[in-house]
Design a protein around this motif. Structure first.
Motif, PDB file in Angstrom:
ATOM      1  N   VAL A 307      10.239  15.831   6.625  1.00  0.00           N
ATOM      2  CA  VAL A 307       8.841  16.109   6.984  1.00  0.00           C
ATOM      3  C   VAL A 307       8.163  14.857   7.517  1.00  0.00           C
ATOM      4  O   VAL A 307       7.405  14.909   8.498  1.00  0.00           O
ATOM      5  CB  VAL A 307       8.076  16.661   5.756  1.00  0.00           C
ATOM      6  N   THR A 308       8.451  13.692   6.909  1.00  0.00           N
ATOM      7  CA  THR A 308       7.839  12.447   7.350  1.00  0.00           C
ATOM      8  C   THR A 308       8.346  12.023   8.723  1.00  0.00           C
ATOM      9  O   THR A 308       7.576  11.571   9.570  1.00  0.00           O
ATOM     10  CB  THR A 308       8.108  11.334   6.323  1.00  0.00           C
ATOM     11  N   VAL A 309       9.656  12.162   8.957  1.00  0.00           N
ATOM     12  CA  VAL A 309      10.213  11.821  10.271  1.00  0.00           C
ATOM     13  C   VAL A 309       9.637  12.739  11.349  1.00  0.00           C
ATOM     14  O   VAL A 309       9.283  12.289  12.447  1.00  0.00           O
ATOM     15  CB  VAL A 309      11.752  11.907  10.241  1.00  0.00           C
ATOM     16  N   ASP A 310       9.515  14.021  11.051  1.00  0.00           N
ATOM     17  CA  ASP A 310       8.901  14.950  12.002  1.00  0.00           C
ATOM     18  C   ASP A 310       7.454  14.565  12.282  1.00  0.00           C
ATOM     19  O   ASP A 310       6.983  14.653  13.423  1.00  0.00           O
ATOM     20  CB  ASP A 310       8.961  16.384  11.460  1.00  0.00           C
ATOM     21  N   ALA A 311       6.738  14.131  11.240  1.00  0.00           N
ATOM     22  CA  ALA A 311       5.350  13.702  11.417  1.00  0.00           C
ATOM     23  C   ALA A 311       5.267  12.435  12.265  1.00  0.00           C
ATOM     24  O   ALA A 311       4.335  12.273  13.064  1.00  0.00           O
ATOM     25  CB  ALA A 311       4.693  13.475  10.056  1.00  0.00           C
ATOM     26  N   LEU A 312       6.231  11.526  12.114  1.00  0.00           N
ATOM     27  CA  LEU A 312       6.256  10.325  12.949  1.00  0.00           C
ATOM     28  C   LEU A 312       6.433  10.681  14.417  1.00  0.00           C
ATOM     29  O   LEU A 312       5.798  10.075  15.292  1.00  0.00           O
ATOM     30  CB  LEU A 312       7.396   9.404  12.500  1.00  0.00           C
ATOM     31  N   GLU A 313       7.276  11.655  14.699  1.00  0.00           N
ATOM     32  CA  GLU A 313       7.495  12.067  16.094  1.00  0.00           C
ATOM     33  C   GLU A 313       6.225  12.639  16.710  1.00  0.00           C
ATOM     34  O   GLU A 313       5.998  12.500  17.908  1.00  0.00           O
ATOM     35  CB  GLU A 313       8.628  13.093  16.149  1.00  0.00           C
ATOM     36  N   MET A 314       5.388  13.277  15.881  1.00  0.00           N
ATOM     37  CA  MET A 314       4.175  13.927  16.377  1.00  0.00           C
ATOM     38  C   MET A 314       2.918  13.094  16.128  1.00  0.00           C
ATOM     39  O   MET A 314       1.808  13.561  16.400  1.00  0.00           O
ATOM     40  CB  MET A 314       4.014  15.293  15.707  1.00  0.00           C
ATOM     41  N   SER A 315       3.094  11.864  15.608  1.00  0.00           N
ATOM     42  CA  SER A 315       1.953  10.993  15.270  1.00  0.00           C
ATOM     43  C   SER A 315       0.964  11.691  14.349  1.00  0.00           C
ATOM     44  O   SER A 315      -0.254  11.577  14.496  1.00  0.00           O
ATOM     45  CB  SER A 315       1.229  10.528  16.548  1.00  0.00           C
ATOM     46  N   ASP A 316       1.502  12.425  13.377  1.00  0.00           N
ATOM     47  CA  ASP A 316       0.678  13.129  12.394  1.00  0.00           C
ATOM     48  C   ASP A 316       0.404  12.170  11.235  1.00  0.00           C
ATOM     49  O   ASP A 316       1.043  12.225  10.185  1.00  0.00           O
ATOM     50  CB  ASP A 316       1.406  14.389  11.913  1.00  0.00           C
ATOM     51  N   PHE A 317      -0.576  11.277  11.425  1.00  0.00           N
ATOM     52  CA  PHE A 317      -0.797  10.163  10.510  1.00  0.00           C
ATOM     53  C   PHE A 317      -1.156  10.572   9.076  1.00  0.00           C
ATOM     54  O   PHE A 317      -0.712   9.917   8.131  1.00  0.00           O
ATOM     55  CB  PHE A 317      -1.856   9.225  11.078  1.00  0.00           C
ATOM     56  N   PRO A 318      -1.975  11.606   8.845  1.00  0.00           N
ATOM     57  CA  PRO A 318      -2.256  11.969   7.443  1.00  0.00           C
ATOM     58  C   PRO A 318      -0.999  12.316   6.651  1.00  0.00           C
ATOM     59  O   PRO A 318      -0.887  11.965   5.472  1.00  0.00           O
ATOM     60  CB  PRO A 318      -3.178  13.187   7.594  1.00  0.00           C
ATOM     61  N   VAL A 319      -0.038  12.986   7.276  1.00  0.00           N
ATOM     62  CA  VAL A 319       1.209  13.333   6.590  1.00  0.00           C
ATOM     63  C   VAL A 319       2.022  12.075   6.314  1.00  0.00           C
ATOM     64  O   VAL A 319       2.578  11.902   5.222  1.00  0.00           O
ATOM     65  CB  VAL A 319       2.028  14.338   7.426  1.00  0.00           C
ATOM     66  N   ILE A 320       2.089  11.165   7.285  1.00  0.00           N
ATOM     67  CA  ILE A 320       2.848   9.919   7.111  1.00  0.00           C
ATOM     68  C   ILE A 320       2.247   9.080   5.993  1.00  0.00           C
ATOM     69  O   ILE A 320       2.955   8.605   5.095  1.00  0.00           O
ATOM     70  CB  ILE A 320       2.863   9.113   8.426  1.00  0.00           C
ATOM     71  N   ILE A 321       0.927   8.900   6.028  1.00  0.00           N
ATOM     72  CA  ILE A 321       0.260   8.084   5.008  1.00  0.00           C
ATOM     73  C   ILE A 321       0.412   8.721   3.631  1.00  0.00           C
ATOM     74  O   ILE A 321       0.675   8.037   2.639  1.00  0.00           O
ATOM     75  CB  ILE A 321      -1.231   7.902   5.373  1.00  0.00           C
ATOM     76  N   GLY A 322       0.279  10.046   3.566  1.00  0.00           N
ATOM     77  CA  GLY A 322       0.443  10.734   2.287  1.00  0.00           C
ATOM     78  C   GLY A 322       1.836  10.544   1.715  1.00  0.00           C
ATOM     79  O   GLY A 322       1.998  10.324   0.512  1.00  0.00           O
TER      80      GLY A 322
END
Length: 353
Positions: A307-322
């Motif tokens: 989930v975090t790697v997918d969020a990095l690809e999409m620049s989904d920062f709240p998911v990465i920070i969480g």
């Protein structure tokens, strides 16, 4: 002990605050526009501004951080509206004005830029999968690592010792992502007719007739891959610690009294050799949650890492920070538990109050 725990919790809270500051500003100063990533390159100005306003990205960075910290803390200032109460699920402590109250709540990690779902809910959906993977990997590493380390120390310079040391060197040298690719290809593709395992798959798979079904076989290969490095470390630590303990005077005294080798090794030597091993076990268990990122991605395992790697690809920062904050919290909690475990394992260790 109480004074020690209070001091330890205070240090841990300061560490978590520092991590929040670093992670928040690190990802929010990147030259990436989350609104553009959400709406696409052809989005009009009005749509982009609406998205920025929805997520509070139109405010100065320091103001965004103040709001984020208020959302994250268990006690914060919130509007006394029904919408605000439903979003945070807070319990009012006392009012500070006609429109705002000081409230008690669970940390709120905002919403995903891509799915608009609560980050907390997204992480809670996949964290059990990662915890199961980490527990299985660590269980394998601890059982085999301590056993091989003890056998290696007891049979020093024998073929058992050389085999265990060689295996541990190989395990330490192989990066997890490389080992994952080799293991997935060998056991999930080349030998799949014999192993019955797949190259990719998650804990839950979809069956057209049964719906979601629990598929434990999909956990075997990622768990083995994830447990290789801690297994190798535990073998070497157990071996070196056991060799040191077996050379102590009280072990020679136990031998002189005629105690059996098993009693000497497992009742007297092993408990006293476990302190550095416990530190490694605790540190590696927390590290497995972070190290699972690449392993989960290689095996297509639906967990925190993927989930975090997918969020990095999409620049989904709240998911990465969480995700990062959750892993940091796990490190902090395990560090406290290890200190308590030391005293339980070895009564000679005392708290420094």
């Amino acid at each position: 002990m109480l004074r020690y725990l209070i001091r330890k919790i205070g240090y841990s809270a300061a560490v978590m605050l520092g991590i929040v500051v670093v992670v928040f500003f690190l990802f929010n100063i990147l030259p990436v526009d989350p609104a553009r990533m959400t709406q696409g390159q052809r989005a009009d100005v009005q749509s982009l501004e609406a998205v920025r306003k929805e997520f509070g990205l139109d405010k100065p960075l320091q103001v965004q951080f103040a709001y984020y910290l208020n959302d994250l803390l268990p006690v914060g200032l919130h509007a006394s509206t029904l919408e605000e109460r439903e979003r945070y699920g807070y319990v009012q402590l006392f009012p500070v004005s006609n429109t705002h109250v000081i409230a008690l709540k669970w940390p709120y990690l905002r919403r995903s830029y891509q799915t608009h779902k609560d980050v907390g809910e997204l992480l809670l959906d996949v964290i059990p999968n990662t915890l199961i993977l980490a527990v299985l990997a660590m269980t394998m590493a601890v059982i085999l690592g301590v056993l091989l380390g003890v056998l290696s120390a007891v049979h020093q310079n024998s073929w058992i010792d050389r085999l265990a040391v060689g295996f541990s060197v190989l395990g330490i040298s192989a990066p997890s992502f490389f080992a994952g690719i080799i293991i997935a290809w060998l056991f999930g593709f080349v030998l799949s007719h014999y192993t019955g395992l797949n190259m990719t798959g998650s804990l839950y798979s979809y069956d057209p007739f049964k719906g979601e079904v629990l598929t434990w076989s999909n956990v075997i290969l990622p768990a083995v891959t994830l447990g290789l490095r801690p297994l190798a470390i535990i073998v070497q630590l157990t071996r070196s610690s056991m060799l040191e303990v077996l050379a102590q005077d009280y072990i020679r005294t136990a031998k002189a009294k005629g105690l059996s080798r098993n009693a000497i090794v497992y009742r007297h030597a092993l408990p006293n050799a476990l302190n550095p091993v416990i530190t490694a076990i605790a540190t590696w268990f927390a590290s497995l949650l972070a190290g699972s990122f690449f392993v989960e991605y290689v095996f297509g395992y639906n967990g925190l890492g993927k989930v975090t790697v997918d969020a990095l690809e999409m620049s989904d920062f709240p998911v990465i920070i969480g995700s990062i904050l959750f892993i940091a919290f796990i490190f902090v909690v395990i560090n406290i538990l290890v200190d308590l475990l030391y005293v339980w394992i070895d009564p000679r260790v005392k708290f420094n109050s």
